[in-house]
Design a protein around this motif. Structure first.
Motif, PDB file in Angstrom:
ATOM      1  N   UNK A 109       6.580  16.524   2.797  1.00 38.33           N
ATOM      2  CA  UNK A 109       5.259  15.564   2.421  1.00 38.33           C
ATOM      3  C   UNK A 109       4.927  16.051   1.146  1.00 38.33           C
ATOM      4  N   UNK A 110       4.693  15.028   0.089  1.00 35.80           N
ATOM      5  CA  UNK A 110       4.158  15.140  -1.034  1.00 35.80           C
ATOM      6  C   UNK A 110       2.897  14.502  -1.184  1.00 35.80           C
ATOM      7  N   UNK A 111       2.491  14.100  -2.300  1.00 34.60           N
ATOM      8  CA  UNK A 111       1.396  13.260  -2.511  1.00 34.60           C
ATOM      9  C   UNK A 111       1.342  11.849  -1.795  1.00 34.60           C
ATOM     10  N   UNK A 112      -0.020  11.508  -1.524  1.00 36.59           N
ATOM     11  CA  UNK A 112      -0.048  10.260  -0.819  1.00 36.59           C
ATOM     12  C   UNK A 112      -1.446   9.745  -1.436  1.00 36.59           C
ATOM     13  N   UNK A 113      -1.619   8.444  -1.257  1.00 35.63           N
ATOM     14  CA  UNK A 113      -2.930   7.831  -1.732  1.00 35.63           C
ATOM     15  C   UNK A 113      -2.777   6.399  -1.394  1.00 35.63           C
ATOM     16  N   UNK A 114      -4.174   5.699  -1.705  1.00 32.70           N
ATOM     17  CA  UNK A 114      -4.220   4.349  -1.300  1.00 32.70           C
ATOM     18  C   UNK A 114      -4.742   3.550  -2.804  1.00 32.70           C
ATOM     19  N   UNK A 115      -4.553   2.212  -2.877  1.00 31.62           N
ATOM     20  CA  UNK A 115      -5.074   1.571  -3.954  1.00 31.62           C
ATOM     21  C   UNK A 115      -5.970   0.401  -2.998  1.00 31.62           C
ATOM     22  N   UNK A 116      -7.253   0.534  -3.343  1.00 33.71           N
ATOM     23  CA  UNK A 116      -8.405  -0.332  -3.026  1.00 33.71           C
ATOM     24  C   UNK A 116      -8.265  -1.764  -3.669  1.00 33.71           C
ATOM     25  N   UNK A 117      -7.788  -2.871  -3.072  1.00 37.53           N
ATOM     26  CA  UNK A 117      -7.726  -4.007  -3.878  1.00 37.53           C
ATOM     27  C   UNK A 117      -8.435  -5.159  -3.384  1.00 37.53           C
ATOM     28  N   UNK A 118      -8.567  -6.266  -4.105  1.00 38.78           N
ATOM     29  CA  UNK A 118      -9.441  -7.447  -3.695  1.00 38.78           C
ATOM     30  C   UNK A 118      -8.997  -7.883  -2.428  1.00 38.78           C
ATOM     31  N   UNK A 119      -7.763  -7.990  -2.304  1.00 42.02           N
ATOM     32  CA  UNK A 119      -7.282  -8.539  -0.928  1.00 42.02           C
ATOM     33  C   UNK A 119      -5.761  -8.323  -0.865  1.00 42.02           C
ATOM     34  N   UNK A 120      -5.357  -7.544   0.012  1.00 39.87           N
ATOM     35  CA  UNK A 120      -3.871  -7.233   0.136  1.00 39.87           C
ATOM     36  C   UNK A 120      -3.123  -7.406   1.404  1.00 39.87           C
ATOM     37  N   UNK A 121      -3.878  -7.353   2.490  1.00 41.56           N
ATOM     38  CA  UNK A 121      -3.470  -7.569   3.720  1.00 41.56           C
ATOM     39  C   UNK A 121      -2.250  -6.690   4.181  1.00 41.56           C
ATOM     40  N   UNK A 122      -1.050  -7.376   4.267  1.00 44.55           N
ATOM     41  CA  UNK A 122       0.285  -6.509   4.746  1.00 44.55           C
ATOM     42  C   UNK A 122       1.010  -6.375   3.753  1.00 44.55           C
TER      43      UNK A 122
END
Length: 366
Positions: A109-122
């Protein structure tokens, strides 16, 4: 490679340093995980040497697509998996999970993260490429309604630098390619304006310094019927060192060729139905290679029905000279072709086709 080679939940790359392409699947048994399954190649004509599953310790949701590239600059190929946000159930986010390679095809396992977007859904598609010429791979990804660009700090940790949401687009695919004559690569994307006019488009966009989305270089109307069945491939089909585009439109049963005129404007040169008997229109994977040794790039399509792939021999000017279908033994591969990759497998200086099926089996046509 400058950009990853991936098709519908799988990717090809040399993961264990033996100069043969291996295959990575997103775990097909559990969509709520960032697990990957690796099928390793053999140095012999046979493909499978072994397979391993690597399991992420925490839950992830809606993982759909892997990309392969050296994201931590240690000269081996890592894997990045694109997923929905995960446990927060926030449909407006996309997340990524990085698997780091020890050089022998074993992953941690390496880095993980997320992107908070206006609207992404799937989560829909992910690409890796050096978008700012810093010798490090950046990330381009699409959810169904947003596109995101992210810079890499050199260890495989990505930070959002730009995103695009306009309230209309339902993104299907993004590819990184060289579409004009400047030093930076550009983006090609397909989308449907589901929430506006329901038309389907191919668009070429520039990328500016700082990994920022740039100007629109070109946009082409594909069809006026809403569908998510187009598949995009980019590659240099006429030897001018600039990428052209091919799109499979499975809904309309067409194959679109787009020739790059040198500045990112694409001229449609061929639109040809490819679903007439004995061909089937359900193709979901595409790649390129010179299969007949004439110096002209050919198009290879994976077929998601009837266990076969199709070869369209190129005419050297972004078009079709002839087409052929390769049928696979029903009792051996047990699934439809969802991934295709071209390489000289057996060292005879002729390019062969590695294919992967929905059942997790891998084979070679040479």
């Amino acid at each position: 490679p400058r950009r990853a080679n991936h098709d519908d939940g799988m990717a090809f790359g040399d993961l264990d340093g033996d100069s043969k392409p291996d295959v990575v699947y997103v775990d097909r048994r559990n969509n709520n995980s960032a697990d990957i399954e690796v099928v390793y190649s053999s140095k012999k004509i046979r493909f499978q040497k072994k397979r391993k599953t690597f399991t992420w310790t925490s839950r992830a949701d809606g993982c759909v697509s892997p990309a392969i590239g050296d994201v931590d600059n240690d000269k081996d190929q890592d894997v990045v998996v694109l997923c929905d946000r995960g446990r927060s159930n926030d449909s407006d986010d996309l997340s990524y999970y990085t698997w780091l390679n020890d050089g022998n095809g074993n992953f941690s396992e390496g880095p993980r993260g997320y992107f908070n977007l206006t609207d992404a859904h799937d989560a829909a598609d992910i690409e890796l490429g050096d978008l700012d010429n810093d010798q490090t791979l950046e990330l381009a990804a699409v959810g169904r309604e947003s596109l995101v660009l992210a810079d890499n700090n050199g260890s495989g940790r990505f930070t959002r630098t730009d995103d695009w949401y306009n309230g209309c687009n339902d993104f299907q695919q993004v590819e990184i390619g060289q579409f004009d004559k400047d030093s930076r690569p550009e983006l090609a994307m397909t989308y449907n304006e589901e929430y506006c006019d329901e038309d389907n488009y191919l668009e070429i966009r520039d990328v500016h310094s700082g990994v920022q989305l740039g100007n629109q270089l070109d946009r082409h109307y594909l069809s006026g019927r809403y569908n998510n069945n187009s598949v995009l491939g980019v590659g240099d089909l006429n030897g001018d060192k600039l990428d052209d585009a091919v799109i499979i439109d499975s809904e309309r049963n067409d194959l679109h060729y787009y020739r790059n005129n040198g500045n990112g404007n694409m001229n449609q040169t061929v639109q040809r139905g490819y679903g007439n008997a004995p061909y089937n229109r359900d193709s979901q994977a595409i790649t390129f290679g010179d299969l007949d040794g004439d110096g002209k790039m050919d198009v290879i399509l994976g077929d998601t029905s009837n266990r076969r792939f199709q070869v369209y021999l190129g005419n050297g000017s972004v078009g079709i000279a002839s087409r052929h279908t390769i049928l696979l033994p029903n009792n051996r591969y047990g699934g439809d072709v969802y991934g295709v990759h071209v390489t000289d497998w057996n060292g005879d200086k002729d390019e062969d086709v590695v294919f992967a099926t929905s059942s997790g089996r891998v084979g070679i046509a040479y």
